[in-house]
Design a protein around this motif. Structure first.
Motif, PDB file in Angstrom:
ATOM      1  N   LEU A 136     -15.561 108.077 -34.993  1.00  0.00           N
ATOM      2  CA  LEU A 136     -15.006 108.910 -36.068  1.00  0.00           C
ATOM      3  C   LEU A 136     -15.427 108.340 -37.432  1.00  0.00           C
ATOM      4  N   HIS A 137     -15.368 107.039 -37.537  1.00  0.00           N
ATOM      5  CA  HIS A 137     -15.754 106.388 -38.798  1.00  0.00           C
ATOM      6  C   HIS A 137     -17.236 106.581 -39.095  1.00  0.00           C
TER       7      HIS A 137
ATOM      8  N   ASN B 118     -14.309 104.166 -33.885  1.00  0.00           N
ATOM      9  CA  ASN B 118     -15.541 103.816 -34.586  1.00  0.00           C
ATOM     10  C   ASN B 118     -16.487 105.006 -34.715  1.00  0.00           C
TER      11      ASN B 118
ATOM     12  N   ARG C 203     -19.016 109.123 -38.613  1.00  0.00           N
ATOM     13  CA  ARG C 203     -19.364 110.469 -39.077  1.00  0.00           C
ATOM     14  C   ARG C 203     -19.714 110.452 -40.559  1.00  0.00           C
ATOM     15  N   GLY C 204     -20.838 111.001 -40.885  1.00  0.00           N
ATOM     16  CA  GLY C 204     -21.278 110.995 -42.276  1.00  0.00           C
ATOM     17  C   GLY C 204     -21.956 109.689 -42.650  1.00  0.00           C
ATOM     18  N   ARG C 205     -21.998 108.774 -41.713  1.00  0.00           N
ATOM     19  CA  ARG C 205     -22.651 107.488 -41.983  1.00  0.00           C
ATOM     20  C   ARG C 205     -23.689 107.202 -40.903  1.00  0.00           C
TER      21      ARG C 205
END
Lengths: 1062, 468
Positions: free
Chosen positions: B241-242, B239, B244-246
């Motif tokens: 990793l997901h 999660n 990142r950028g968010r």
């Protein structure tokens, strides 16, 4: 307070269109009267509080007055309650705390003397101002700068980009990558994830139009209707069952709601034009539809039937008004985007809808019914179940009915002919049979002797048996199936007939009243219930020869339904039976037996006193309390007491008492026959052979004169008397008839829906206008309101008169192409489901208090185009999906945090249905089969749309994941993030089951560990994993055990990305 | 599609009543450590409008309509009129002709210092009359079970509206975010079910959580173990990793944190609901283990454990006895002489036990206990042994949290038909409950579909006369 006053002023402004008086009156009102009303009166008598039922914020309100009557009599200040109250002269002193100044009081008196002038200060009032009521325009498409224009794909983008440009949001306007896009649009249109194969096909299709073809494929998929149908079902408060207490077991439930759901899904898949979609739901039963669509028309009105209203166990008037309110609410909010239902009790506080408008529309729904009837007092009402027959079905039914009639006639004719022959034979042969039967009876007739005797004397065995039977009292089958804890009630016993129920006997052996179904059994009572085709009798078989006195009482224990019953008290003795007392008893009533004239008679041992209870036209609610006492010289018998004193027997026999099923009703004997039978019975006691023969012939003659009874049975059993070789043709006819009857009686399919006319046998039966319910109360009625539709909403050629209920005209009015609300409301909803928020962010409130559109021109552009192109959803979807706006990446702008300008595609989460469907899809188990009744099995592989929604039950998966609450129209689901959702995904056996199956799929792929991890990722997220993700996966699946793979697959289900769409 | 709420709304993470987390919970290992830190969390403790007398509510709901004239409102006059019609016309709303007066078959006696009349059917409760504030002139508007139950719980008879418990959570938040803030304990479904504890248009976090299986009160709980811990650690990595950028999307963080709270709840929630750990003396006080009282005793004891642990409102529906299970147990259209004593026997000791226990633990002073049903029953007879629904004047009682004790308020006429003095409409009762909880019923509003809604609609009066 200031805001309330303001609201009141606004309201007063539009409510006052009646009386535009002369200018000086207007000036007087505005300068001297309105300020007083607003500042001193309306805080209690205005839009916020309505004390004493009085509102002083409109001329109507003033004239209508409150609980104590009109507030003013125009022209007569001294007689006006309002003036008296402010003068504080009488009992009523207003305002209660701070009196008006003398001048203010005098002004009010003057105002009344002037006949209450109330000018409008704004021509047309807010109705004309409300943006949503203005005609839909077809605005010009804005021009764009060359930079923006290059990114635009269709006119939608011009509207969106122009605003973004104006707000200075020009970068980035990045398009989503193809992995993201196919996942987005696949979930959007079908509610399902794309398969890895589908993803590959799209990624690898570099030809122009790949995306458009993808949209076409998805729109053509049956899954589209399952997805978008659900959006509509949210709006119309769809449920499969009203209440867990009756789910699927009672016609008080919406047993057929699923047909409506299936119709919605199929209508969307067929791209049924929205105007027709709406018209069918309002008035599908009365629209001029082609034959092939007639049943659909009925099913579509299910929308009106699946409403949310109190069961109405006691107050039926309230029940009916609540149903109408629910219907107006759902249509108002879902189709019109207006909260019409507010006007049930008061003129709408904020929108230009009056109580008069409400009741004018309410008349339409009061003239419509969705219930079979209002139901018994102690229970809810049965829903209307409308049999569904296609034209083919109707033709088939009519044909079968014709054939049945013809066969009936043929059968009756053959029997009549046969009867003539039989009666003739009876005259010549009956005496011999009677004598033979007498001999046999005297010598203890057994089967062997009977056969011998028949052969020896050349007798007809059937007739001989009839003769033997005639020696016995009449009789039937003792009720032989004993049942305890009937309806789950301890102490409630029943005895039923071998083959059917009823007939039955039911005993309450407890000292308390027992209630079941609609029935109330008093303590220690015994009742009987006749059957549809057979009677039931309480029988006393005399153990003595004595003179007895009979008394009793029969009473209807089921006064809530049915049509009463009939009884016949009779004596059955050798030689026949005779009636002692008989009557019909009306529903809910009772009859005394042996009063006022006592019933006395002699009985011999074996004689039977039979109290026969029969149905009238209808048998289903004939639970009949039986009290019966028989007093002899030495002792007496009391049926209920004797029955309850004994251990409940296995078949219905206690001492001399029994309860039997009687087939048919014996034709009453003619007087000569009765006499002949009595003589014959007497003769049988003597051994005078000659007398016996004479008596037997007399019986034969009178029986033949009387058509054969009781020796020949009624027509329906006459065939037994016909030798089998002669019976072939008759049996064939009978068989054919039985087959036809069976087909005619086969269970039909039904729909819950609406039909014309108010609820039958309620005060609203038929079609009619209704009176205003003052303050929403049905016991306080105002003026009669002719049926019509809110006038403030202008459409071309509004219907002038209504026919029938007026639903057809209402449906037409709603879907006029120039209706200002219908098209705007629906295109906004479609936009909302694509983008998470509508252009109007209060999708069911286009009224004063709703939010205005963020892009009014775009809304009108879409609405106009939608209507012009035939109200086609699929065209609208495609138009929106092809826009560059839809294809943007999800990268929110700092300048527009709420994304009102749509400079980014909003990231969002999957709804509950899509979450569960995705689990099943990943497991490779999803069953996409469409339609049919809902399932209660959560573990079913069917799409979540088909899981049962029970309105009374908010536990379980759906509500946990924010499914729509079916008690009210839901236009936008809430989004929650809570630990119990995590617990569900962590521990629920269903999730673990799918993880196992998913892992099995992954393992079956073969290949390297990386191949398998990649496949799992692509199934779950629609894209291959990054190296970092692979390394997290490797740590879990290290060792490669099945369990480790299951853990990884389970983990993917729990991951944020599984439920997040970009 | 549903959008992820953005920014300001991101922590409005709604629940079926269970605690929600924001970043505070994400960062703090103990979710209970710093409640009230996150202003956007709907269940965060919110200050009342003014100092509250009561902090929590236990509403004992006698589903079906308990008979006031047989329990708390003796009417000797009915004896004079036994078998005779009422000397006045009944309101039109009454559908069943219950004509003749039926005097109570039960005996009344005065109890406590104030000499309050209580029927012989409630011997244990009678001993607690000095704790009670008896309202004898309660008035409701609906004669049907469903509408009346809805009104008693939501203020509205027909439409979907938030329930009392939902309004309390909305106004005050909850003190223990490892537990649901509003719990409904009902072994069998009362009236139309979920609408009675619905959040309606309020955020879903405020919905009542139904406990119907007393033996297994919470779903999807497994004992936390090492394997699950490892799985959640890996999940967290994935999660993150997901994310990142968010990073701006706090809802993603909230969802990550929800797994941590869930892991902890597996340990804490079973303890809160676990009445088995109570001493045998306490169990005996409520009547746990006695056949007649066992079910309701467990419900009451569970209610006490929950309010003790910070649950804002617990509603205890009497819908099941050892012999019957019914949505309308107290609906004596018939069988008054047998069923009413049975219902009383099933609830008397548990209710008295609850009051005694709360008092002994010092909880009664700021816990408001409410007893009543959706309406009363007619003083006139239906059949020979029953009474019809009766919303025109009936009895409820309050105890604890800020109300006068040993006090009786309001009267019905001498037949027990109309409330004639100090009437208490359902809206007044609701206004008073909110007041006791520190909330102004006119200020506790929620904007929905363009309008500000209140529990009390446009009426309601705080009953100053009964405030301690």
């Amino acid at each position: 307070m200031p805001r309330f006053v303001l609201a009141a002023v606004v309201l007063a402004a539009f409510a006052a269109r009646l009386n535009a008086g002369p200018t000086d009156d207007a000036a007087f009102f505005e300068s001297r009267i309105r300020p007083v009303l607003v500042e001193k009166c309306q805080s209690c008598h205005g839009s916020i509080k309505v004390k004493g039922g009085l509102r002083l914020d409109s001329r109507d309100g003033v004239l209508r007055g409150g609980d104590t009557g009109p507030a003013v009599i125009p022209g007569d200040p001294d007689a006006s309650l309002l003036v008296k109250a402010v003068r504080r002269a009488g009992h009523l002193k207003m305002p209660p705390k701070q009196p008006l100044t003398d001048r203010e009081a005098a002004d009010l008196a003057e105002w009344v003397r002037k006949k209450v002038p109330w000018p409008s200060d704004k021509a047309g009032g807010p109705a004309a101002e409300l943006w949503s009521l203005k005609p839909v325009a077809d605005p010009a498409v804005p021009a764009l700068s060359p930079a923006s224009r290059s990114g635009a794909n269709n006119a939608i983008d011009n509207f969106i980009f122009a605003k973004l440009d104006a707000a200075g949001i020009t970068t980035p306007r990045a398009a989503a990558d193809r992995h993201t896009l196919i996942r987005r649009v696949t979930f959007d249109l079908t509610g399902l994830p794309p398969t890895p194969e589908e993803v590959d096909a799209f990624i690898n299709d570099s030809s122009p139009g790949a995306y458009e073809r993808l949209i076409d494929r998805l729109l053509a998929s049956p899954a589209y209707g399952q997805r978008w149908g659900r959006h509509w079902l949210d709006l119309v408060r769809y449920c499969d069952s009203f209440d867990a207490r009756i789910t699927g077991t009672s016609d008080m439930d919406c047993l057929d709601a699923w047909r409506y759901r299936d119709w919605v899904v199929s209508a969307l898949n067929r791209d049924l034009p929205y105007d027709k979609f709406v018209r069918m739901q309002i008035a599908g039963d009365v629209l001029p539809l082609p034959d092939a669509e007639k049943t659909d028309g009925i099913i579509a009105t299910g929308m009106l039937a699946i409403g949310n209203w109190g069961g109405g166990d006691a107050d039926k008037d309230k029940l009916l008004t609540d149903i109408v309110d629910d219907q107006i609410d759902v249509v108002g909010r879902s189709v019109l985007g207006l909260t019409l239902a507010c006007a049930r009790c008061h003129d709408h506080k904020f929108d230009p809808v009056t109580t008069a408008d409400y009741y004018a529309l309410a008349g339409v729904f009061f003239s419509t019914h969705i219930l079979a009837n209002v139901g018994p007092k102690t229970n809810g009402p049965p829903m209307l179940r409308i049999p569904l027959e296609s034209p083919v079905d109707v033709a088939r039914r009519l044909d079968l009915e014709d054939r049945a009639r013809a066969l009936d006639k043929k059968f009756a004719e053959s029997l009549a002919a046969r009867r003539v022959t039989l009666v003739k034979r009876l005259r010549s042969e009956l005496a011999a049979h009677l004598l033979a039967a007498h001999d046999l009876a005297e010598n203890a007739a057994d089967r062997a002797k009977l056969a011998d005797a028949t052969a020896a004397r050349k007798l007809d065995p059937v007739l001989l048996k009839a003769c033997l039977d005639s020696f016995r009292p009449t009789g039937g089958e003792v009720l032989g199936r004993h049942e305890t804890k009937v309806h789950g009630k301890p102490g409630l016993h029943a005895w039923r007939a071998a083959k059917s129920d009823p007939p039955s006997l039911v005993a309450n052996t407890t000292a308390a009243e027992i209630r079941f179904l609609t029935i109330r059994m008093p303590p220690r009572a015994v009742s009987v219930h006749p059957g549809p085709a057979t009677d039931v009798a309480v029988i006393w078989t005399s153990p003595v020869a004595d003179e007895v006195t009979i008394a009793g009482r029969v009473s209807d224990f089921d006064p809530n339904c049915g049509d009463g019953f009939a009884y016949d008290l009779r004596l059955g003795s050798p030689g026949g039976s005779r009636s002692l007392s008989s009557a019909t008893v009306d529903n809910g009533k009772a009859a005394e037996i042996g009063k006022p004239t006592a019933i006395k008679l002699h009985v011999a041992v074996g004689d039977r006193i039979e109290l026969v209870v029969k149905r009238r036209a209808e048998y289903s609610c004939d639970t009949t309390g039986v009290e019966l006492t028989i007093r002899g010289t030495g002792r007496s018998w009391d049926f209920a007491a004797d029955w309850l004193a004994a251990e409940p027997p296995p078949s219905a026999r206690v001492g001399p008492w029994s309860a039997e099923e009687l087939i048919g009703t014996t034709t009453p004997l003619t007087a000569p026959l009765r006499q002949a039978l009595a003589d014959w019975a007497e003769a049988r006691r003597h051994s005078d052979r000659e007398r016996l023969a004479r008596a037997a012939q007399a019986v034969a003659d009178s029986a033949a004169d009387a058509g054969g009874s009781p020796f020949l049975p009624p027509d329906d059993r006459l065939a037994e008397f016909i030798p089998s070789e002669e019976r072939i043709e008759l049996d064939r006819v009978r068989g054919e008839l039985a087959a036809i009857r069976k087909e005619l009686a086969a269970p039909k399919t039904f729909a819950n829906g609406a039909q014309e006319g108010g609820v039958p046998s309620s005060p609203h039966a038929g079609t009619h206008d209704v009176r205003v319910h003052l303050r929403g109360r049905y016991d306080r009625l105002g003026d009669l309101m002719p049926r019509r539709f809110p006038e403030v909403i202008r459409v071309s050629s509004p219907p002038v008169n209504v026919s029938g209920s007026g639903r057809k005209e209402f449906a037409d009015w709603l879907t006029r192409p120039d209706h200002p609300l219908t098209s705007r409301v629906i295109v906004n909803r479609v936009w909302q489901h694509h983008f998470g928020e509508g252009l109007v962010r209060t999708p069911s409130n286009f009224g004063t208090l709703g939010e205005p559109p963020t892009h009014p021109e775009l809304l009108d552009h879409l609405a106009a185009k939608f209507v012009r192109e035939g109200w086609s959803f699929k065209k609208l979807h495609k138009y929106i999906l092809l826009s560059a706006t839809y294809r943007q990446a999800s990268s929110p702008h700092v300048k527009d945090p709420d994304n009102r300008l749509l400079g980014s595609f909003p990231r969002h989460r999957l709804e509950s249905e899509a979450v569960r469907d995705s689990l099943l899809a990943a497991a490779g188990k999803l069953d996409v089969k469409a339609g049919g009744p809902a399932t209660r099995d959560f573990h079913s592989p069917r799409r979540t749309l088909y899981l049962m929604t029970i309105r009374s039950d908010r536990t379980g998966f759906g509500p946990l994941f924010d499914v729509a609450d079916s008690t009210a129209p839901v236009d936008k689901r809430t989004v929650s993030t809570v630990a119990p959702q995590a617990l569900f995904l962590m521990n629920h056996p269903f999730v673990k089951e799918q993880a196992k199956a998913f892992a099995a799929r992954v393992l079956a792929r073969g290949g390297t560990e990386a191949d398998r991890l990649t496949f799992a990722h692509r199934v779950a997220f629609g894209r291959p994993p990054t190296d970092e993700e692979l390394s997290v996966g490797r740590q879990i699946v290290a060792g490669g055990s099945r369990g480790a793979w299951e853990t990884w697959c389970h983990l993917l289900f729990e991951a944020n990305e599984f439920v997040v769409i970009e | 599609m549903s959008p992820l709420p953005h920014r300001r709304h991101a922590l409005w993470s709604f629940a079926n009543g269970f605690g929600v987390l924001g970043l505070a919970a994400l960062l703090a290992e103990d979710g209970r450590g710093e409640p009230g830190r996150s202003p956007d969390d709907p269940l965060t403790i919110k200050p009342p409008h003014f100092p509250a007398k009561a902090k929590r509510v236990i509403f004992l709901f006698m589903s079906g309509g308990p008979s006031h004239v047989d329990l708390f409102d003796p009417k000797p006059k009915l004896k004079d009129y036994a078998g005779k019609p009422l000397p006045f016309e009944q309101p039109k709303l009454v559908r069943t002709r219950t004509v003749n007066c039926l005097p109570t078959p039960f005996k009344f006696a005065k109890h406590g210092a104030a000499g309050i009349d209580v029927s012989e059917l409630f011997p244990h409760v009678a001993r607690r009359t000095d704790d009670l504030c008896v309202l004898r002139g309660v008035v409701a508007d609906n004669i049907n079970h469903n509408g009346a139950c809805l009104q008693m719980n939501t203020g509205e008879q027909a439409f979907s509206r938030p329930s009392l418990g939902s309004w309390l959570l909305y106004g005050l938040g909850t003190e223990n975010r490892s537990l649901p803030g509003f719990v409904v304990i009902s072994p069998s479904q009362p009236a139309q079910g979920a609408p009675l504890w619905s959040n309606s248009f309020l955020p879903a976090a405020f919905q009542g959580t139904l406990v119907s299986n007393l033996a297994k009160p919470i779903e999807n709980i497994a004992p936390p173990d090492e394997a699950q811990r490892r799985e959640l650690d890996a999940l967290r990595k994935l999660n993150e990793l997901h994310r990142r950028g968010r990073e701006e999307d706090t809802l993603l963080s909230a969802r990550i944190a929800s797994y941590e709270l869930a892991f902890r709840m597996q340990r804490e929630a079973p303890e809160a609901f676990g009445i088995e750990s109570e001493s045998s003396k306490t169990k005996a006080l409520y009547g746990v283990g006695e056949p007649a009282t066992d079910i309701f005793a467990k419900q009451c004891l569970m209610a006490r454990r929950l309010v003790e642990r910070g649950v804002r409102m617990v509603q205890v529906y009497h819908t099941q006895t050892s012999k019957r299970s019914s949505c309308q147990l107290w609906d004596q259209h018939g069988g008054l002489r047998a069923e009413l004593p049975a219902n009383c026997a099933a609830t008397d000791k548990p209710i008295a036990g609850l009051l005694t226990d709360l008092k002994a633990r010092g909880l009664l002073k700021d816990t408001l206990v409410i007893w009543g049903g959706e309406f009363g029953r007619t003083p006139t007879a239906e059949g020979t042994d029953g009474r019809e629904h009766h919303p025109f004047g009936f009895t409820m009682w309050l105890a604890g949290g800020g109300v006068k004790s040993g006090f009786s308020y309001g009267e019905t006429d001498e037949f027990g038909w109309h409330a004639v003095k100090n009437k208490v409409h359902v809206h007044d009762l609701h206004a008073t409950i909110l007041h006791l909880m520190g909330l102004d019923h006119e200020k506790l509003t929620f904007r929905h579909a363009g309008r500000d809604y209140r529990l009390t609609d446009v009426s309601g009066r705080v009953l100053d006369e009964i405030l301690a």
